[in-house]
Design a protein around this motif. Structure first.
Motif, mmCIF file in Angstrom:
data_model
loop_
_atom_site.group_PDB
_atom_site.id
_atom_site.type_symbol
_atom_site.label_atom_id
_atom_site.label_comp_id
_atom_site.label_asym_id
_atom_site.label_seq_id
_atom_site.Cartn_x
_atom_site.Cartn_y
_atom_site.Cartn_z
ATOM 1 N N THR A 80 0.825 -1.225 0.000
ATOM 2 C CA THR A 80 0.000 0.000 0.000
ATOM 3 C C THR A 80 0.854 1.268 0.000
ATOM 4 O O THR A 80 0.352 2.349 -0.307
ATOM 5 C CB THR A 80 -0.911 0.071 1.246
ATOM 6 O OG1 THR A 80 -0.081 0.203 2.411
ATOM 7 C CG2 THR A 80 -1.799 -1.149 1.374
ATOM 8 N N GLY A 81 2.097 1.129 0.426
ATOM 9 C CA GLY A 81 2.937 2.322 0.583
ATOM 10 C C GLY A 81 2.707 3.031 1.908
ATOM 11 O O GLY A 81 3.302 4.066 2.174
ATOM 12 N N HIS A 82 1.837 2.486 2.731
ATOM 13 C CA HIS A 82 1.541 3.096 4.033
ATOM 14 C C HIS A 82 1.817 2.101 5.149
ATOM 15 O O HIS A 82 1.498 0.913 5.021
ATOM 16 C CB HIS A 82 0.067 3.508 4.122
ATOM 17 C CG HIS A 82 -0.313 4.534 3.107
ATOM 18 N ND1 HIS A 82 -0.102 5.880 3.298
ATOM 19 C CD2 HIS A 82 -0.874 4.407 1.875
ATOM 20 C CE1 HIS A 82 -0.528 6.540 2.225
ATOM 21 N NE2 HIS A 82 -0.992 5.671 1.345
ATOM 22 N N HIS A 83 2.353 2.614 6.247
ATOM 23 C CA HIS A 83 2.515 1.780 7.432
ATOM 24 C C HIS A 83 1.143 1.626 8.089
ATOM 25 O O HIS A 83 0.403 2.608 8.192
ATOM 26 C CB HIS A 83 3.507 2.448 8.389
ATOM 27 C CG HIS A 83 3.928 1.577 9.534
ATOM 28 N ND1 HIS A 83 3.101 1.320 10.604
ATOM 29 C CD2 HIS A 83 5.079 0.888 9.762
ATOM 30 C CE1 HIS A 83 3.736 0.520 11.453
ATOM 31 N NE2 HIS A 83 4.936 0.236 10.961
ATOM 32 N N PRO A 84 0.797 0.401 8.540
ATOM 33 C CA PRO A 84 -0.569 0.222 9.062
ATOM 34 C C PRO A 84 -0.851 0.928 10.385
ATOM 35 O O PRO A 84 -2.016 1.125 10.734
ATOM 36 C CB PRO A 84 -0.685 -1.301 9.224
ATOM 37 C CG PRO A 84 0.713 -1.805 9.296
ATOM 38 C CD PRO A 84 1.535 -0.869 8.482
ATOM 39 N N PHE A 85 0.198 1.278 11.129
ATOM 40 C CA PHE A 85 -0.065 1.775 12.484
ATOM 41 C C PHE A 85 0.458 3.186 12.761
ATOM 42 O O PHE A 85 0.492 3.607 13.912
ATOM 43 C CB PHE A 85 0.522 0.790 13.517
ATOM 44 C CG PHE A 85 -0.067 -0.584 13.412
ATOM 45 C CD1 PHE A 85 -1.393 -0.801 13.738
ATOM 46 C CD2 PHE A 85 0.695 -1.652 12.955
ATOM 47 C CE1 PHE A 85 -1.952 -2.065 13.612
ATOM 48 C CE2 PHE A 85 0.142 -2.920 12.836
ATOM 49 C CZ PHE A 85 -1.185 -3.126 13.172
ATOM 50 N N THR A 86 0.880 3.884 11.735
ATOM 51 C CA THR A 86 1.413 5.225 12.006
ATOM 52 C C THR A 86 0.364 6.320 11.822
ATOM 53 O O THR A 86 0.610 7.466 12.193
ATOM 54 C CB THR A 86 2.611 5.540 11.080
ATOM 55 O OG1 THR A 86 2.226 5.297 9.731
ATOM 56 C CG2 THR A 86 3.817 4.701 11.428
ATOM 57 N N GLN A 87 -0.792 5.942 11.294
ATOM 58 C CA GLN A 87 -1.784 6.979 11.033
ATOM 59 C C GLN A 87 -2.196 7.673 12.341
ATOM 60 O O GLN A 87 -2.580 7.020 13.313
ATOM 61 C CB GLN A 87 -3.017 6.366 10.365
ATOM 62 C CG GLN A 87 -3.867 7.424 9.714
ATOM 63 C CD GLN A 87 -4.899 6.816 8.780
ATOM 64 O OE1 GLN A 87 -5.208 5.643 8.859
ATOM 65 N NE2 GLN A 87 -5.437 7.631 7.900
ATOM 66 N N GLY A 88 -2.117 8.990 12.335
ATOM 67 C CA GLY A 88 -2.521 9.770 13.506
ATOM 68 C C GLY A 88 -1.513 9.745 14.630
ATOM 69 O O GLY A 88 -1.738 10.345 15.682
ATOM 70 N N ALA A 89 -0.397 9.052 14.435
ATOM 71 C CA ALA A 89 0.592 8.955 15.510
ATOM 72 C C ALA A 89 1.748 9.910 15.232
ATOM 73 O O ALA A 89 2.209 10.023 14.094
ATOM 74 C CB ALA A 89 1.120 7.530 15.611
ATOM 75 N N THR A 90 2.184 10.590 16.268
ATOM 76 C CA THR A 90 3.323 11.492 16.094
ATOM 77 C C THR A 90 4.520 11.043 16.935
ATOM 78 O O THR A 90 5.604 11.596 16.801
ATOM 79 C CB THR A 90 2.946 12.933 16.488
ATOM 80 O OG1 THR A 90 2.417 12.896 17.813
ATOM 81 C CG2 THR A 90 1.911 13.517 15.535
#
Lengths: 301, 402
Positions: A227-237
């Motif tokens: 997908t090109g996206h990490h599954p668990f970084t969304q919304g995480a800083t």
């Protein structure tokens, strides 16, 4: 932990049978050179033992860096799959350079590109490429687990794609966890972004960790590569927020981000990312069978 | 998915007849209730007469640590007799290895290929985090290890006897599943210990929904064979959850498992005769309930359509004398097997769940219709258990994301 400060010339003295020595990289606690031995190129790894733990030449206790190197070498010697980096002709040795103790060994030099670099240069994998990656990495995980060991650091940076045949190889067994041996860590080790939920439960690791932890990390890699996206970084800083997501958040199925993906493949990846080990695959063969079904149903064989 | 006979005292000719009629597809033998010689002979005979039947031997080792267990013929079996009266201190690693060896050796050496599976010894536990559950887990792991060395062609089922109260909390269930699914064997033989055994006695909805989920994770997710003993009317719900086979017997204590089975009998009168109605998903009393239904001209609606129905068709009370225990048992198996076959004919789990929901809704509608015709039911036969089951199914669907 310190990275040894070594020159090409010093390496040539330590391993006189090696020629064409070049520095190829530095990690958290090691420096890596390439060198030709008997007409083949190998990686030559050098580390500094942990000075606070070195008990002298006659000590029966090994420091953690030496113990880890020993486990890394032992694992490479035990596992014979081509999907794990192999041992080179120089076994685990110690020496002194300018009065400082150094430990070193050699391993296969894999010519190719790691998946982190691939993602940055070429983008996401096709479905057949991803299935191939999954098969090879599942063989690598199986090979290590045969000896009751867990890799614990499966991530794009530790997976190489060979230039010659396109095969994938899992590198760096320096953090291998051996369920049948003493623990070498005092806190969770690995790369937090690719932790499994149970990898965070350090105190119970002997009870709850097995190869299914590596399957979770592989699921994270597969998700990212397709997908090109990490599954668990969304919304995480922060790292803590990522760890919170790994423990609690259910990512969007990969096919929600890439609609042409076969639903079954999306399901397989989501199953690898299940929070509980019991909801993943209890044996590697079931995972591989699911991959074959994706291939068959998609006419990808 | 198929129904197995849960054996106990008083087998008579029921097993042969049930196998011949195709209403049961196998047998789980009970050494507590059989003389050793007869049990061994019968298993050998079935191997010849019904080679496709799934014949199993429940070692009932769990009785070995019950206080003053009424263990019947179990003392004739060395693996039990050498080890009965066990307390908490009798489960060291070495001792467990001994129990496992004796128990599996007996099955392997005595029955050979006449058994479909070997069944491991276990002990009962009440909570997933108590020390007994850990002992049960240790016995499971030792059994798996020993079975691997035994080179038996018969696959191994790990047996578990779990109290229904253990399913009160979910996190402990999941921890236990994580540990269980590390075992690489054919599957599990699971007995749910009920707090009491009575005719209707549907389990509380949430714990039973979690038990369904427990079975679903083992079967559908992890592809183990799972056989649930003493499952009786719960069988169709368990089959919707993915269970491989279920089992039930003839007496109430063979339909639901409780410790009363291993405690001194308090006596009691002979149970009133009942009819197992697949459409109602319950067992109405032949007199007066089934008779009242007959008088309301609704008898065909509640019959399961077995050949035995003919006895009751001209008036349940007039046929009651001919409704023998054996016929009652065969008719019961017929009803449960019919439900089982209906679900197993469906190719997907979602289809089976929908069918289970439909069966329950139809049963409730039928109860309502009977009520409007002034047919009243004893609390043990009324529809309350179906509402509990509906809630259980909802609980299960939520947990499994189905």
């Amino acid at each position: 932990m310190t990275v040894p400060q070594l020159t090409v010339e010093q390496v040539a003295v330590v391993i006189p049978m090696a020629s064409d020595i070049q520095e190829v990289g530095r990690g958290g606690q090691k420096i890596v050179f390439s060198g030709i031995i008997d007409a083949r190129k190998y990686a030559l790894k050098f580390m500094v033992p942990n000075p606070s733990q070195v008990g002298g030449q006659n000590s029966e206790f090994l420091d953690d860096v030496t113990s880890r190197a020993q486990r890394e070498v032992e694992t490479m010697q035990q596992c014979s799959t081509p999907y794990l980096v192999g041992m080179g002709p120089v076994g685990l040795n110690t020496t002194d350079i300018a009065g400082d103790p150094i430990i070193y060994f050699s391993e296969e030099f894999v010519e190719g590109q790691n998946l982190r670099a691939y993602l940055q240069s070429d983008g996401v994998f096709s479905v057949p490429e991803l299935i191939r990656l999954a098969f090879y990495m599942s063989e690598a995980i199986k090979s290590i687990w045969q000896f009751s060991k867990i890799h614990r650091d499966i991530k794009p940076g530790n997976i190489m794609r060979r230039n010659d045949n396109g095969d994938f190889v899992l590198l760096d067994m320096g953090l291998v966890f051996d369920l049948q041996d003493e623990s070498l860590s005092v806190c969770p080790v690995g790369t937090p972004l690719y932790f499994s939920p149970e990898q965070m439960d350090f105190n119970n690791r002997r009870m709850i960790m097995n190869f299914r932890s590596d399957l979770f990390s592989l699921g994270t890699v597969m998700y990212e590569m397709v997908t090109g996206h990490h599954p668990f970084t969304q919304g995480a800083t922060t790292t803590w927020e990522v760890l919170g997501n790994i423990a609690n958040a259910v990512p969007q199925p990969p096919m929600a981000l890439r609609q042409e993906l076969p639903e079954k493949l999306s399901d397989v990846i989501m199953r690898l990312l299940a929070k509980r080990p019991a909801l993943r695959y209890r044996i590697i063969e079931l995972f591989q069978r699911a991959l074959r079904e994706v291939e068959t149903e998609g006419g990808l064989q | 998915m198929s129904l197995l006979a849960q054996c106990g005292y008083g087998r008579g000719g029921k097993i042969e007849q049930g196998l011949n009629d195709g209403v049961i597809h196998g047998v789980i033998m009970s050494p507590r209730d059989e003389r050793r010689g007869r049990l061994e002979q019968d298993i050998e005979n079935w191997g010849n007469s019904h080679p496709n039947a799934l014949v199993m031997f429940d070692p009932q080792f769990y009785a070995a640590n019950l206080n003053n267990a009424r263990d019947g013929h179990l003392s004739e079996f060395d693996y039990y007799n050498n080890n009965s009266g066990l307390g908490r201190t009798h489960f060291s690693g070495t001792r467990i290895q001994g129990y496992v060896k004796e128990c599996l050796d007996y099955q392997h050496q005595t029955f050979g290929s006449n058994l479909a599976y070997l069944i491991s010894p276990t002990i009962l536990f009440d909570a997933f985090r108590d020390s007994w559950s850990q002992i049960a887990l240790n016995m499971a792991v030792e059994s798996a290890d020993y079975h691997s060395k035994l080179n038996s062609p018969q696959p191994l089922l790990i047996s578990l006897v779990i109290s229904e109260t253990a399913f009160q909390t979910m996190d402990a269930v999941e921890e236990f599943l994580d540990a269980l699914t590390e075992i690489d064997k054919q599957g599990f033989y699971i007995i749910l210990r009920r707090n009491s055994a009575s005719v209707q006695n549907a389990m509380e909805s949430a714990p039973f929904g979690r038990f369904m989920y427990f079975c679903h994770v083992l079967t559908t997710i992890n592809e183990y064979d799972v056989i649930v003993g003493y499952s009786d009317w719960h069988s169709f719900l368990l089959e919707a959850a993915g269970v491989t086979h279920t089992a039930t017997g003839w007496y109430q204590n063979l339909r639901q498992f409780s410790l009363a089975r291993f405690q001194p009998s308090s006596g009691g009168r002979r149970p009133r005769k009942r009819y197992s109605s697949a459409p109602l998903l319950s067992c109405p009393l032949i007199n007066p309930e089934l008779q009242d239904i007959y008088m309301a001209n609704l008898l065909p609606r509640v019959l399961s359509e077995s050949s035995h129905d003919a006895i009751l068709q001209n008036g349940p009370t007039s046929g009651e004398a001919n409704w023998s225990d054996e016929i009652s048992c065969l008719a019961h198996w017929y009803s449960l097997n019919a439900l089982s076959q209906r679900l197993s004919a469906l190719p997907t789990q979602s289809g089976r769940i929908l069918e289970a929901e439909r069966l329950m809704q139809n049963a409730l509608t039928l109860y309502t219709q009977l009520s409007s015709e002034n047919v009243s039911f004893d609390p043990s036969t009324g529809p309350d258990h179906i509402r509990e089951w509906q809630d259980s199914l909802q609980e299960f669907r939520g947990l499994a994301g189905l």
